[in-house]
Each structure stands twice: as C-alpha cells, then as structure tokens.
Design a protein around this motif. Structure first.
Motif, PDB file in Angstrom:
ATOM      1  N   LYS A  24       0.818  -1.221   0.000  1.00 23.48           N
ATOM      2  CA  LYS A  24       0.000   0.000   0.000  1.00 23.48           C
ATOM      3  C   LYS A  24       0.854   1.275   0.000  1.00 23.48           C
ATOM      4  O   LYS A  24       2.074   1.210   0.095  1.00 23.48           O
ATOM      5  N   CYS A  27       1.876   1.987   4.071  1.00 17.12           N
ATOM      6  CA  CYS A  27       2.172   0.922   5.035  1.00 17.12           C
ATOM      7  C   CYS A  27       2.619  -0.318   4.262  1.00 17.12           C
ATOM      8  O   CYS A  27       2.595  -0.323   3.032  1.00 17.12           O
ATOM      9  N   CYS A  29       1.213  -3.249   4.135  1.00 18.15           N
ATOM     10  CA  CYS A  29       0.169  -4.236   3.833  1.00 18.15           C
ATOM     11  C   CYS A  29       0.191  -4.592   2.359  1.00 18.15           C
ATOM     12  O   CYS A  29       0.334  -3.728   1.502  1.00 18.15           O
ATOM     13  N   THR A  41      -4.682  -5.499   6.517  1.00 17.53           N
ATOM     14  CA  THR A  41      -4.824  -4.256   7.276  1.00 17.53           C
ATOM     15  C   THR A  41      -3.770  -4.216   8.372  1.00 17.53           C
ATOM     16  O   THR A  41      -3.207  -5.252   8.752  1.00 17.53           O
ATOM     17  N   CYS A  42      -3.500  -3.006   8.869  1.00 20.99           N
ATOM     18  CA  CYS A  42      -2.538  -2.839   9.962  1.00 20.99           C
ATOM     19  C   CYS A  42      -2.884  -1.544  10.683  1.00 20.99           C
ATOM     20  O   CYS A  42      -3.761  -0.800  10.234  1.00 20.99           O
ATOM     21  N   CYS A  45      -3.037   1.628   8.156  1.00 19.69           N
ATOM     22  CA  CYS A  45      -4.167   1.836   7.226  1.00 19.69           C
ATOM     23  C   CYS A  45      -5.507   1.760   7.933  1.00 19.69           C
ATOM     24  O   CYS A  45      -6.535   2.123   7.363  1.00 19.69           O
TER      25      CYS A  45
HETATM   26 ZN   LIG Z   1      -1.664  -1.342   6.391  1.00 20.63          ZN
END
Ligand SMILES: [Zn+2]
Length: 484
Positions: A24, A27, A29, A41-42, A45
């Motif tokens: 992304k 990040c 991901c 996801t993290c 994000c």
């Molecule tokens: Zn992320």
C-alpha cells in the motif's frame, strides 16, 4: 441553428489510476484483491492512534514514470496534504493526498494538456447490502479495508476535449499509454482506472467557461461516451429553455440512460487541506528521474507517429495498431520476419488490423496466444500482394491458420487454393461461359456500364471457389466484349 451548433461542450477529465505496487501507499500491507475482507490491514491503514505513515518508494517511482510519459514537469519537491472529510470508507477521517504542490506538473498527451498528476491513497470499499448494491435501498453497509491505502495517481486534464467520442478516444490513448508503462492494470471494469468528467457548455465562439457539472465514476469506455453525451444534451436543453446549469455531481445510470444528482459540488475549502505533518517532502534526485526516464518504453503516441511517418500507414490503421500493444508487437514481429518474401508494411498492416484482429476477437483470443505466427501472416500477405493467391483464397488460408496454425504455402497447396493463372486459358473459358450466362450484364458493360460486372464476376468466383484474381477477370471481360 441547431442546439448542437449553438453550444460548444468543454470537457475535462479526472482519472484515477490504481498503481499495482506490491504494498500500500503508506504501510507494508499487501495489495491484493479478491481476498477475504479486512485481511490486509494494519494500524497504519486502519488509522490507529500513533501509527505513522511511510511513503511507498515504488509508488513514487510509478507516479514519476506516469508523469514523464505524459510530458509533465516532475516537481523537485512536492508535499502531501491531509484532505479532511468524514465518511465510513476513510477511518482517519482524512485522505492523504497532494494539494498545491503535486509531484507532476503541466504536461500533454496527444491533443490534450495535462494540468497535473498527483499521488494519493484510495479509500476503503463500502459494500451496500441490498439487491441493487446501491446505497439508497440498502439495509446495511459493510466496510472492507483491504483496498484502503492503495496508491493512486490522479491525473487532471485541462478542459481541452469537445465531444463525447473524442473524450473516449483520448481516454483510450491514456489507458494504453499507462498500460505500456507496466505500473497499473488500468482496467476500467475492475476499477483500476476510474474516470470522472467535468462538463460545461458555452455559446459557440465564446472563450469563457460555463457552469460545469461533474459526472462521476464511469466504469467503461462506452458508458463514459454515453454519459458525457447525455449530460451535454441535458445542459443544452436547459440553456435552450433559458434556464441555468447548477453546479453539481451527477451519476449516469447506463441501464436507464438517466442522470441523477449525487450532491452539490464541494469546494476545496470544504476539505480544510493542511500539510501532512507526519510526512516529509518527496524530493526525487535528478539521477532518480533520469533512471526512470531511461526505462520508458516507446509509447503509443510515438509509435503512431512512426507508423504513419516512416511506414506510411493510413492514420486510422496506424492508430489501431499503435494503441494496441499486443497487436503492435505482432505487427512488428511480422514486419521483421525474414521468411520468404516480405509484403509492403501497408499490406501487412491491413492484414493485421482488417483480417487477423477481427478473427481473433471473434474467437476471444489474443495475437500472442493465437496459432498464427507473425512469419506465417507476413508470408500470406506477401503471397496475396504478389497475386499468387486471390484475396478470397488468402482469407480462407487465414481461417485455416487461425484454426490450426501452420505454413500458408502448404495450406494453399493442400486446399488447392492457388491463383488460377490468367494466361492458362482456363480462366478465359470460365469468363466466356459467365458472359454467355448473363447476357443483360454483358449488354450493360458493352454500353459502358462497367459496374454491371457483378453477376459475371460472381459466376467466375463461384466456379473457381474464389481462386481467380478480380483484376484479371475484369480484364478478360473487357477483352472478350471488345472493349480493349
Ligand atoms: Zn496497512
């Protein structure tokens, strides 16, 4: 004066290109589509407190590459802003985008000036739970954050387009240019290329801009053309009736062909843009920009110019070939083929665009995956050009090639498709028989109406299964009717 003559449409496009980077925008991901919701996801994000964004260098390279391909100036220093809005697809309640200092400044593609191109992150995806999938009649909406944070390049044109077909054609050029760069799938149906159109009308001959409306999210080239056309007609009808156009955002429903208002247009100050405090400026070095410039392939617009200039192809054939990377690769490979005689580029181009491409389209295949090799097509085109086979027979040979591959000369021999020699006597006999069977046509031709040859030509072609050369048949008919 018709409504279409009274008003001149002015159209600008805003295009979002989804970059196909591994991760992304801010990040680590993975960018992956079609997976279960919310698995990529993290904290960054999902906007957990204290999580800090880190720019994706590969996405920055891709944005620079797009900018260079569009002839844009690359800013030595550009910055990110927060674009503040609240909507459930944006967990931060702002989007990181670029505002007054975008990474790519003014440029041009074909006839259209590029205003700017900038980097931003995509929102998450809302799934409305209802039969239509639209928000209006849904009982609930779900959010999939897998897409949230996908790197996007937003390209904004100047309002240099003036009708719906031109807008569609230019967007095709843009799509093919970006595709050539390998930085995005640029697939409209899958949402990796999204296009909004700003449309206004002004009295013909005027240079001032009228009030514009924005047509959102058209998801195919055909819908773009239809939507723009419908909006131009709507605005013209309003203006003809002495009413005024209201600035608003519209949605085009391709099923009903109708336009519905989504909202009145926001202004930039509604977003309260301010510089993103967690990110430093993007400052690509000269070396980095030059390294990316050196990676640029030949782009469709350059290729089109080369085809019509050096190779002398007609404009529409040059465009059709140059804009289709696979077809262009096939054509070039056939052109460079060393097997046997080589046809004129123009002949070869006609075989590729006029005969091969439609057959492959019907079969749902691509030139790369087809059984026809570039060398085989070149040799077939050369045989047809040298009149070793009639054009009808050559098309039959191509049908065989598409179905089973192989060597055109062998197919000609096997199927008995070789041209009937004009001086063999066989053709002269067939022409004589056809003239006898069509006395009315023969009489018209004697009276100077050569266009009456149809039935005679048809009879000869039927007898020879298309193996006769049309020019030779015409010559024999004239000779036998005493026209010299
Ligand atoms: Zn992320």
């Amino acid at each position: 004066m018709s409504s279409a003559e009274r008003w001149e449409p002015v159209i600008g496009l805003e295009i979002h290109v989804q970059l196909s980077t591994r991760t992304k925008m801010f990040c680590g991901c993975e960018l992956s589509f079609g997976d279960d919701p919310n698995v990529h996801t993290c904290p960054v994000c999902l906007a957990h407190p204290g999580a800090l964004p880190v720019p994706n260098e590969a996405a920055i390279d891709s944005a620079i590459k797009i900018g260079l391909a569009l002839g844009c100036e690359i800013a030595p220093r550009s910055i990110f802003h927060r674009k503040n809005y609240f909507y459930p697809d944006s967990p931060k309640a702002y989007q990181i985008s670029q505002y007054d200092v975008p990474i790519c400044g003014a440029g041009r593609l074909g006839d259209v000036r590029i205003h700017r191109a900038h980097l931003e992150e995509d929102a998450a995806k809302l799934v409305h739970v209802s039969e239509s999938g639209r928000i209006h009649d849904s009982g609930a909406s779900l959010v999939d954050f897998n897409r949230g944070g996908t790197p996007l390049v937003e390209i904004v044109t100047e309002p240099d387009l003036h009708d719906a077909a031109q807008a569609r054609e230019w967007l095709t050029l843009l799509r093919n240019t970006v595709r050539q760069l390998g930085v995005s799938d640029v697939n409209m149906e899958e949402g990796s290329l999204r296009c909004d159109a700003n449309i206004s009308l002004r009295p013909a001959g005027s240079s001032e801009l009228g009030t514009k409306t924005e047509l959102k999210n058209m998801n195919s080239f055909r819908f773009l053309e239809r939507g723009v056309k419908a909006e131009i007609e709507r605005q013209a009808a309003l203006l003809d009736a002495g009413e005024s156009v209201v600035q608003e955002t519209l949605h085009f429903d391709p099923r009903s062909g109708s336009l519905t208002s989504l909202r009145s247009k926001e202004e930039a100050h509604d977003y309260r843009y301010f510089p993103e405090p967690d990110l430093v400026a993007v400052a690509p070095s000269e070396e980095r920009i030059e390294r990316i410039r050196a990676e640029l392939p030949e782009l469709p617009a350059e290729r089109r110019a080369r085809y019509s200039g050096e190779l002398g192809l007609p404009a529409d054939t040059a465009t059709q070939l140059a804009f289709d990377a696979e077809l262009a690769a096939f054509f070039e490979s056939a052109l460079g083929s060393r097997d046997g005689d080589r046809p004129e580029p123009r002949t070869l181009a006609n075989w590729v665009t006029g005969e091969l491409a439609p057959r492959l389209r019907d079969a749902g295949g691509s030139p790369e995956a087809s059984k026809v090799t570039p060398a085989a097509l070149a040799s077939l085109a050369a045989m047809a050009e040298a009149k070793q086979v009639s054009s009808g027979s050559a098309r039959q040979v191509l049908d065989h090639l598409v179905a089973e591959g192989g060597d055109p000369a062998r197919i000609v021999e096997r199927e008995g498709l070789g041209q009937i020699e004009g001086d063999s006597g066989e053709l002269a006999e067939l022409v004589a028989a056809a003239i006898e069977a069509n006395p009315d046509a023969a009489e018209s031709i004697r009276n100077g109406r050569m266009q009456a040859i149809g039935p005679i030509m048809g009879a000869v072609m039927r007898e020879t299964k298309g193996r006769a050369d049309g020019g030779e048949v015409t010559r024999l008919v004239r000779e036998q009717l005493g026209l010299g």
